[in-house]
Design a protein around this motif. Structure first.
Motif, PDB file in Angstrom:
ATOM      1  N   ALA A 164      22.806  50.205 -64.656  1.00 23.87           N
ATOM      2  CA  ALA A 164      24.263  50.203 -64.536  1.00 23.87           C
ATOM      3  C   ALA A 164      24.964  50.092 -65.891  1.00 23.87           C
ATOM      4  CB  ALA A 164      24.702  49.063 -63.615  1.00 23.87           C
ATOM      5  N   GLN A 165      24.481  49.194 -66.745  1.00 24.11           N
ATOM      6  CA  GLN A 165      25.138  49.004 -68.039  1.00 24.11           C
ATOM      7  C   GLN A 165      25.015  50.250 -68.910  1.00 24.11           C
ATOM      8  OE1 GLN A 165      26.781  45.841 -68.717  1.00 24.11           O
ATOM      9  NE2 GLN A 165      27.804  47.283 -70.085  1.00 24.11           N
ATOM     10  N   ASP A 166      23.841  50.867 -68.912  1.00 22.60           N
ATOM     11  CA  ASP A 166      23.643  52.097 -69.687  1.00 22.60           C
ATOM     12  C   ASP A 166      24.526  53.225 -69.172  1.00 22.60           C
ATOM     13  OD1 ASP A 166      21.760  50.833 -71.253  1.00 22.60           O
ATOM     14  OD2 ASP A 166      20.041  51.625 -70.161  1.00 22.60           O
ATOM     15  N   TYR A 167      24.667  53.276 -67.842  1.00 24.61           N
ATOM     16  CA  TYR A 167      25.509  54.291 -67.211  1.00 24.61           C
ATOM     17  C   TYR A 167      26.952  54.139 -67.693  1.00 24.61           C
ATOM     18  CZ  TYR A 167      26.620  57.401 -63.211  1.00 24.61           C
ATOM     19  OH  TYR A 167      26.993  58.438 -62.401  1.00 24.61           O
ATOM     20  N   HIS A 168      27.480  52.942 -67.549  1.00 24.37           N
ATOM     21  CA  HIS A 168      28.867  52.678 -67.935  1.00 24.37           C
ATOM     22  C   HIS A 168      29.082  52.894 -69.428  1.00 24.37           C
ATOM     23  CE1 HIS A 168      32.129  50.010 -69.392  1.00 24.37           C
ATOM     24  NE2 HIS A 168      32.759  50.465 -68.336  1.00 24.37           N
ATOM     25  N   ASP A 169      28.214  52.296 -70.239  1.00 27.21           N
ATOM     26  CA  ASP A 169      28.386  52.394 -71.688  1.00 27.21           C
ATOM     27  C   ASP A 169      28.264  53.841 -72.166  1.00 27.21           C
ATOM     28  OD1 ASP A 169      28.640  49.677 -71.632  1.00 27.21           O
ATOM     29  OD2 ASP A 169      26.704  49.230 -72.552  1.00 27.21           O
ATOM     30  N   GLY A 170      27.402  54.604 -71.513  1.00 26.87           N
ATOM     31  CA  GLY A 170      27.240  56.008 -71.880  1.00 26.87           C
ATOM     32  C   GLY A 170      28.502  56.804 -71.643  1.00 26.87           C
ATOM     33  N   LEU A 171      29.146  56.596 -70.502  1.00 25.37           N
ATOM     34  CA  LEU A 171      30.397  57.303 -70.209  1.00 25.37           C
ATOM     35  C   LEU A 171      31.493  56.927 -71.205  1.00 25.37           C
ATOM     36  CD1 LEU A 171      30.488  57.127 -66.292  1.00 25.37           C
ATOM     37  CD2 LEU A 171      29.881  59.093 -67.717  1.00 25.37           C
ATOM     38  N   VAL A 172      31.518  55.655 -71.582  1.00 27.71           N
ATOM     39  CA  VAL A 172      32.503  55.207 -72.574  1.00 27.71           C
ATOM     40  C   VAL A 172      32.233  55.871 -73.930  1.00 27.71           C
ATOM     41  CG1 VAL A 172      33.362  53.216 -73.875  1.00 27.71           C
ATOM     42  CG2 VAL A 172      32.980  53.025 -71.409  1.00 27.71           C
ATOM     43  N   PHE A 174      31.026  58.698 -74.471  1.00 29.37           N
ATOM     44  CA  PHE A 174      31.469  60.087 -74.391  1.00 29.37           C
ATOM     45  C   PHE A 174      32.998  60.205 -74.442  1.00 29.37           C
ATOM     46  CE2 PHE A 174      27.229  61.592 -73.239  1.00 29.37           C
ATOM     47  CZ  PHE A 174      27.247  62.897 -73.702  1.00 29.37           C
ATOM     48  N   GLY A 175      33.684  59.070 -74.436  1.00 31.28           N
ATOM     49  CA  GLY A 175      35.126  59.082 -74.632  1.00 31.28           C
ATOM     50  C   GLY A 175      35.972  58.828 -73.401  1.00 31.28           C
ATOM     51  N   PHE A 176      35.358  58.594 -72.260  1.00 26.03           N
ATOM     52  CA  PHE A 176      36.141  58.365 -71.046  1.00 26.03           C
ATOM     53  C   PHE A 176      36.762  56.969 -71.063  1.00 26.03           C
ATOM     54  CE2 PHE A 176      32.965  61.593 -69.845  1.00 26.03           C
ATOM     55  CZ  PHE A 176      33.852  62.631 -69.604  1.00 26.03           C
ATOM     56  N   THR A 177      37.946  56.867 -70.477  1.00 21.62           N
ATOM     57  CA  THR A 177      38.832  55.690 -70.448  1.00 21.62           C
ATOM     58  C   THR A 177      39.540  55.475 -71.785  1.00 21.62           C
ATOM     59  OG1 THR A 177      37.250  53.933 -71.106  1.00 21.62           O
ATOM     60  CG2 THR A 177      37.324  54.540 -68.768  1.00 21.62           C
ATOM     61  N   GLN A 178      39.299  56.322 -72.772  1.00 23.47           N
ATOM     62  CA  GLN A 178      39.909  56.166 -74.083  1.00 23.47           C
ATOM     63  C   GLN A 178      40.820  57.351 -74.390  1.00 23.47           C
ATOM     64  OE1 GLN A 178      36.804  54.956 -77.068  1.00 23.47           O
ATOM     65  NE2 GLN A 178      35.461  55.246 -75.309  1.00 23.47           N
ATOM     66  N   LEU A 218      41.520  66.798 -71.530  1.00 23.72           N
ATOM     67  CA  LEU A 218      41.207  66.679 -72.945  1.00 23.72           C
ATOM     68  C   LEU A 218      40.007  65.765 -73.182  1.00 23.72           C
ATOM     69  CD1 LEU A 218      44.846  66.525 -74.309  1.00 23.72           C
ATOM     70  CD2 LEU A 218      43.293  68.475 -74.280  1.00 23.72           C
ATOM     71  N   GLN A 219      39.812  64.791 -72.312  1.00 20.28           N
ATOM     72  CA  GLN A 219      38.600  63.971 -72.396  1.00 20.28           C
ATOM     73  C   GLN A 219      37.362  64.806 -72.095  1.00 20.28           C
ATOM     74  OE1 GLN A 219      39.728  60.919 -69.594  1.00 20.28           O
ATOM     75  NE2 GLN A 219      40.265  59.472 -71.205  1.00 20.28           N
ATOM     76  N   LEU A 220      37.461  65.682 -71.111  1.00 17.13           N
ATOM     77  CA  LEU A 220      36.344  66.572 -70.804  1.00 17.13           C
ATOM     78  C   LEU A 220      36.075  67.522 -71.962  1.00 17.13           C
ATOM     79  CD1 LEU A 220      37.098  67.439 -67.069  1.00 17.13           C
ATOM     80  CD2 LEU A 220      35.161  66.103 -67.920  1.00 17.13           C
ATOM     81  N   LEU A 221      37.130  68.025 -72.582  1.00 15.64           N
ATOM     82  CA  LEU A 221      36.986  68.894 -73.751  1.00 15.64           C
ATOM     83  C   LEU A 221      36.211  68.172 -74.855  1.00 15.64           C
ATOM     84  CD1 LEU A 221      38.166  71.659 -75.059  1.00 15.64           C
ATOM     85  CD2 LEU A 221      39.807  70.117 -76.149  1.00 15.64           C
ATOM     86  N   GLN A 222      36.597  66.953 -75.126  1.00 17.31           N
ATOM     87  CA  GLN A 222      35.950  66.143 -76.151  1.00 17.31           C
ATOM     88  C   GLN A 222      34.493  65.871 -75.810  1.00 17.31           C
ATOM     89  OE1 GLN A 222      37.548  62.258 -78.282  1.00 17.31           O
ATOM     90  NE2 GLN A 222      36.797  61.735 -76.247  1.00 17.31           N
ATOM     91  N   PRO A 247      33.213  60.974 -87.291  1.00 17.86           N
ATOM     92  CA  PRO A 247      32.411  61.448 -86.155  1.00 17.86           C
ATOM     93  C   PRO A 247      31.443  60.368 -85.679  1.00 17.86           C
ATOM     94  CG  PRO A 247      32.452  63.068 -87.929  1.00 17.86           C
ATOM     95  CD  PRO A 247      33.024  61.803 -88.491  1.00 17.86           C
ATOM     96  N   GLN A 248      31.155  60.376 -84.389  1.00 21.91           N
ATOM     97  CA  GLN A 248      30.259  59.380 -83.800  1.00 21.91           C
ATOM     98  C   GLN A 248      29.069  60.074 -83.149  1.00 21.91           C
ATOM     99  OE1 GLN A 248      32.484  56.764 -81.148  1.00 21.91           O
ATOM    100  NE2 GLN A 248      34.341  57.196 -82.287  1.00 21.91           N
ATOM    101  N   LYS A 249      27.889  59.585 -83.430  1.00 24.89           N
ATOM    102  CA  LYS A 249      26.679  60.115 -82.797  1.00 24.89           C
ATOM    103  C   LYS A 249      26.579  59.507 -81.398  1.00 24.89           C
ATOM    104  CE  LYS A 249      22.803  62.564 -83.394  1.00 24.89           C
ATOM    105  NZ  LYS A 249      22.804  64.001 -83.705  1.00 24.89           N
ATOM    106  N   VAL A 250      26.689  60.348 -80.395  1.00 21.01           N
ATOM    107  CA  VAL A 250      26.698  59.881 -79.008  1.00 21.01           C
ATOM    108  C   VAL A 250      25.309  59.990 -78.387  1.00 21.01           C
ATOM    109  CG1 VAL A 250      27.648  60.313 -76.703  1.00 21.01           C
ATOM    110  CG2 VAL A 250      29.127  60.441 -78.716  1.00 21.01           C
ATOM    111  N   ILE A 251      24.664  61.126 -78.603  1.00 19.81           N
ATOM    112  CA  ILE A 251      23.306  61.348 -78.107  1.00 19.81           C
ATOM    113  C   ILE A 251      22.494  62.036 -79.203  1.00 19.81           C
ATOM    114  CG2 ILE A 251      23.769  61.419 -75.616  1.00 19.81           C
ATOM    115  CD1 ILE A 251      24.037  64.448 -75.822  1.00 19.81           C
TER     116      ILE A 251
END
Length: 352
Positions: A164-172, A174-178, A218-222, A247-251
């Motif tokens: 669960a934590q990895d799931y949530h943190d991963g979405l964040v 990627f820029g979601f909720t921001q 725009l979040q999806l675009l990012q 820039p941020q390394k996400v994956i």
């Protein structure tokens, strides 16, 4: 052919001198390509009529720099309304367009490989008291084909592998909720379930195919730009003289390239086939999601297609939203068609 950026004159302060009667204005240069913006604004309006839709929106971004070349909306004038923006304020449940991002999180944690086999349960899957269905009675399919052919049942099983934590943190990450785009006023950050809620398997399930979350285009675009940029997230920019954020390394690059390959296959043989264009590298994913009204899902849909196009000169990430089309409920017949016309205009403008 006009290739100048837009220069927007905003009246930020009106200081009237008793002697000189002078009005002071501030000039804000935008990254938008004037010719492209004009054509895509016209395209969104014509597509709104063609699909009898509530609205059509398109965003085009340079994949390397994050500069937005066009932000077109059938229902508003993006330039005149700046810095307010309807597209940035609108959040919606994106549907299966979220699945490649979920898949990438599992792939990054080495919980799945693209070649792993997933049981399609013949298109009907009993899960935690709910029946999850697919548009096709899949038997067994590879994890990659789960994305390529939009199997809700498949992505649900992949999502269950994520803590669960990895799931949530991963979405964040990627820029979601921001906020995604600096310079736009009042952007709606949307919503994703917190890690406590994602401990419940049903929330993992519904989130994986794009329900129970709220995002803006725009979040999806990012987020999708990460797959076309070696796993690096770049915040989109619309104000030309704004400082680019670090820039941020996400994956990992390997993970990003694996998802990129899957998205290219989606266009070659999956739900994005209508976006194919000879001589260009194109990838992307469709998303079709029910609309909620008065607390209930109704038979109206938001249709998205988010992807990329790479040519000899430039690489672009493109996001399309068709709100509540009446002619077809499928993104493959609406949003993908808009995407293809955007590609044609980019080619005509010699931008690729």
């Amino acid at each position: 052919m006009q290739k100048n950026i837009f220069v927007l004159l905003l009246l930020l302060a009106s200081i009237i001198s008793a002697r000189e009667n002078v009005t002071v204005t501030k000039v804000i240069p935008l990254t938008l390509d004037a010719s492209l913006q004009k054509q895509l604004q016209s395209l969104t309006q014509s597509m709104k009529k063609r699909f009898q839709a509530k609205a059509v929106a398109v965003a085009v971004m340079d994949s390397k720099t994050g500069k937005i070349l066009s932000l077109a909306d059938s229902n508003s004038d993006v330039v005149k309304d700046f810095p307010k923006n309807r597209i940035a304020n609108l959040t919606y449940e994106p549907g299966f367009v979220l699945a490649p991002i979920v898949f990438s999180l599992a792939l990054e944690k080495k919980l799945i490989t693209p070649d792993d086999l997933i049981n399609g349960h013949q298109g009907r899957y009993q899960f935690k008291g709910r029946t999850i269905t697919d548009h096709y009675p899949f038997d067994w399919l590879s994890a990659a084909n789960v994305v390529i052919y939009s199997s809700n049942i498949g992505i649900v099983q992949i999502a269950q592998k994520l803590p669960a934590q990895d799931y949530h943190d991963g979405l964040v990450k990627f820029g979601f909720t921001q906020h995604s785009v600096d310079g736009l006023r009042g952007e709606n950050g949307g919503f994703i379930p917190d890690s406590k809620r994602l401990k419940y398997e049903i929330y993992k399930a519904t989130t994986s195919y794009g329900y129970g979350v709220k995002v803006n285009l725009l979040q999806l675009l990012q987020a999708y730009n990460v797959f076309n940029n070696d796993g690096i997230l770049i915040k989109p920019r619309i104000v030309a003289n704004s400082a680019a954020q670090k820039p941020q390394k996400v994956i990992d690059t390997k993970t990003a390239n694996a998802i990129k390959k899957i998205l290219i296959e989606t266009v070659e043989k999956g739900t994005g086939k209508n976006a194919k264009a000879q001589g260009l590298e194109i990838g992307g994913k469709t998303g079709t999601a029910h609309v909620v009204k008065n607390g209930r899902y109704i038979k109206e849909y938001n249709c998205s297609f988010v992807g990329f196009v790479n040519g000899n000169k430039k690489r672009y990430t493109i996001a399309v939203l068709v709100q509540e089309p009446q002619t077809s409920q499928y993104a493959s017949e609406t949003a993908v068609v808009v995407f293809k016309d955007v590609l044609n205009i980019l080619v005509q403008e010699i931008l690729i």
